[in-house]
Design a protein around this motif. Sequence first.
Motif, PDB file in Angstrom:
ATOM      1  N   GLY A   1      99.651  -7.313  60.439  1.00 40.03           N
ATOM      2  CA  GLY A   1      99.201  -7.968  61.574  1.00 40.03           C
ATOM      3  C   GLY A   1      97.983  -7.772  62.168  1.00 40.03           C
ATOM      4  N   LYS A   2      97.562  -8.282  63.300  1.00 39.27           N
ATOM      5  CA  LYS A   2      96.303  -8.038  63.873  1.00 39.27           C
ATOM      6  C   LYS A   2      96.026  -6.512  64.365  1.00 39.27           C
ATOM      7  CE  LYS A   2      93.332  -9.413  67.722  1.00 39.27           C
ATOM      8  NZ  LYS A   2      93.369 -10.448  68.809  1.00 39.27           N
ATOM      9  N   ASP A   3      97.086  -5.923  64.653  1.00 37.63           N
ATOM     10  CA  ASP A   3      96.982  -4.516  64.983  1.00 37.63           C
ATOM     11  C   ASP A   3      96.454  -3.876  63.591  1.00 37.63           C
ATOM     12  OD1 ASP A   3      97.667  -5.311  67.504  1.00 37.63           O
ATOM     13  OD2 ASP A   3      99.306  -3.869  67.660  1.00 37.63           O
ATOM     14  N   GLY A   4      97.280  -4.082  62.626  1.00 41.45           N
ATOM     15  CA  GLY A   4      97.046  -3.211  61.585  1.00 41.45           C
ATOM     16  C   GLY A   4      95.924  -3.456  60.679  1.00 41.45           C
TER      17      GLY A   4
ATOM     18  N   VAL B   1      93.469 -14.077  65.015  1.00 38.91           N
ATOM     19  CA  VAL B   1      94.116 -14.165  63.606  1.00 38.91           C
ATOM     20  C   VAL B   1      93.458 -15.160  62.744  1.00 38.91           C
ATOM     21  CG1 VAL B   1      95.885 -14.125  62.121  1.00 38.91           C
ATOM     22  CG2 VAL B   1      95.868 -12.816  64.224  1.00 38.91           C
ATOM     23  N   ASP B   2      93.200 -16.510  63.273  1.00 40.95           N
ATOM     24  CA  ASP B   2      92.884 -17.488  62.523  1.00 40.95           C
ATOM     25  C   ASP B   2      91.382 -17.140  62.227  1.00 40.95           C
ATOM     26  OD1 ASP B   2      95.222 -18.852  62.592  1.00 40.95           O
ATOM     27  OD2 ASP B   2      94.500 -19.888  64.284  1.00 40.95           O
ATOM     28  N   MET B   3      90.706 -16.454  62.959  1.00 42.28           N
ATOM     29  CA  MET B   3      89.189 -16.288  62.884  1.00 42.28           C
ATOM     30  C   MET B   3      89.197 -15.281  61.739  1.00 42.28           C
ATOM     31  SD  MET B   3      87.724 -15.839  66.751  1.00 42.28           S
ATOM     32  CE  MET B   3      86.245 -15.299  66.435  1.00 42.28           C
ATOM     33  N   MET B   4      89.894 -14.357  61.734  1.00 43.56           N
ATOM     34  CA  MET B   4      90.172 -13.327  60.664  1.00 43.56           C
ATOM     35  C   MET B   4      90.383 -13.707  59.343  1.00 43.56           C
ATOM     36  SD  MET B   4      89.258 -10.719  62.222  1.00 43.56           S
ATOM     37  CE  MET B   4      88.814 -10.023  63.951  1.00 43.56           C
ATOM     38  N   CYS B   5      91.318 -14.712  59.482  1.00 44.92           N
ATOM     39  CA  CYS B   5      91.835 -15.233  57.923  1.00 44.92           C
ATOM     40  C   CYS B   5      90.483 -16.163  57.530  1.00 44.92           C
ATOM     41  CB  CYS B   5      93.102 -16.078  58.283  1.00 44.92           C
ATOM     42  SG  CYS B   5      94.439 -15.280  58.676  1.00 44.92           S
ATOM     43  N   ARG B   6      89.734 -16.925  58.279  1.00 42.23           N
ATOM     44  CA  ARG B   6      88.551 -17.684  57.837  1.00 42.23           C
ATOM     45  C   ARG B   6      87.629 -16.834  57.092  1.00 42.23           C
ATOM     46  NH1 ARG B   6      89.863 -20.614  62.360  1.00 42.23           N
ATOM     47  NH2 ARG B   6      88.411 -19.906  63.577  1.00 42.23           N
ATOM     48  N   ALA B   7      87.357 -15.604  58.067  1.00 41.66           N
ATOM     49  CA  ALA B   7      86.496 -14.762  57.497  1.00 41.66           C
ATOM     50  C   ALA B   7      86.621 -14.313  56.274  1.00 41.66           C
ATOM     51  CB  ALA B   7      85.883 -14.016  58.739  1.00 41.66           C
ATOM     52  N   MET B   8      87.711 -13.594  56.347  1.00 43.34           N
ATOM     53  CA  MET B   8      88.234 -12.961  55.154  1.00 43.34           C
ATOM     54  C   MET B   8      88.769 -13.903  53.881  1.00 43.34           C
ATOM     55  SD  MET B   8      89.995  -9.513  56.916  1.00 43.34           S
ATOM     56  CE  MET B   8      91.610 -10.408  56.431  1.00 43.34           C
TER      57      MET B   8
ATOM     58  N   SER C   1      94.890 -16.296  53.620  1.00 43.93           N
ATOM     59  CA  SER C   1      95.902 -16.943  54.589  1.00 43.93           C
ATOM     60  C   SER C   1      96.706 -15.923  55.332  1.00 43.93           C
ATOM     61  CB  SER C   1      97.037 -17.342  53.579  1.00 43.93           C
ATOM     62  OG  SER C   1      97.673 -16.365  52.722  1.00 43.93           O
ATOM     63  N   ARG C   2      97.141 -16.662  56.553  1.00 45.94           N
ATOM     64  CA  ARG C   2      97.805 -15.809  57.586  1.00 45.94           C
ATOM     65  C   ARG C   2      98.885 -14.943  56.802  1.00 45.94           C
ATOM     66  NH1 ARG C   2      99.013 -16.158  63.331  1.00 45.94           N
ATOM     67  NH2 ARG C   2      97.158 -17.583  63.684  1.00 45.94           N
ATOM     68  N   ALA C   3      99.720 -15.553  56.206  1.00 44.15           N
ATOM     69  CA  ALA C   3     100.723 -14.692  55.329  1.00 44.15           C
ATOM     70  C   ALA C   3     100.141 -13.639  54.623  1.00 44.15           C
ATOM     71  CB  ALA C   3     101.624 -15.704  54.529  1.00 44.15           C
ATOM     72  N   SER C   4      99.275 -13.801  53.988  1.00 47.61           N
ATOM     73  CA  SER C   4      98.432 -12.664  53.309  1.00 47.61           C
ATOM     74  C   SER C   4      97.978 -11.469  54.134  1.00 47.61           C
ATOM     75  CB  SER C   4      97.417 -13.132  52.537  1.00 47.61           C
ATOM     76  OG  SER C   4      97.964 -13.888  51.241  1.00 47.61           O
ATOM     77  N   LEU C   5      97.403 -11.844  55.426  1.00 43.76           N
ATOM     78  CA  LEU C   5      96.996 -10.944  56.218  1.00 43.76           C
ATOM     79  C   LEU C   5      98.102 -10.125  56.567  1.00 43.76           C
ATOM     80  CD1 LEU C   5      94.389 -11.100  59.024  1.00 43.76           C
ATOM     81  CD2 LEU C   5      96.533 -10.481  59.582  1.00 43.76           C
ATOM     82  N   TYR C   6      99.136 -10.860  57.199  1.00 44.27           N
ATOM     83  CA  TYR C   6     100.493 -10.046  57.707  1.00 44.27           C
ATOM     84  C   TYR C   6     100.920  -9.340  56.497  1.00 44.27           C
ATOM     85  CZ  TYR C   6     100.358 -12.207  62.262  1.00 44.27           C
ATOM     86  OH  TYR C   6      99.993 -12.523  63.327  1.00 44.27           O
TER      87      TYR C   6
END
Length: 179
Positions: free
Chosen positions: A34-37, A14-21, A24-29
Amino acid sequence: MKIFWSAGYDGASVDMMCRAMNMSRASLYQSYGGKDGLFLAVIAHYIETRIAPVAAALGPHGSLEEDLTAFYSKVVQLATADPATPGCLISCVLADVAGTNLAFREELDRRFYALEVRIGERLRHARWRADAAVPPPDAAGLAAATARGLMLRARSGQSAKDLMPIAAAAVSALVRMSA
């Protein structure tokens, strides 16, 4: 998409995804649950941007042989174009995690089925002989399985040069089945 494709589902944090995009983790969720979605959203994007042109090569634009050749050429091109992302996000990465996750297993089945239906439509358009030993749905399954196999071989490091003779053999076999 490239992170999941190159690192695999489990290797993509998830941290890799957050950095690439740049998210923030909160925004991703909040955006994906989450990661599955996020992974399922990436799969949908991959279908639209990478698989749609491959499936479109089936036409019909020309003869069955020409259209199958174009299809398999696109398969091999997609599978080998970028050394950082070999193979296929669906046939390699989604298939890898589908066994332990029901939602991913259902998504994999849905994506496999959609390609088989599309190939079957093209085979029926070729006026497949009614008394052919292999009916179009089974031949479509074989054609799709060959495409997935080419993707897996590319994931293992096979080059386009190595894969094209296999693709040509598949075209030849499918054309002979139709006659």
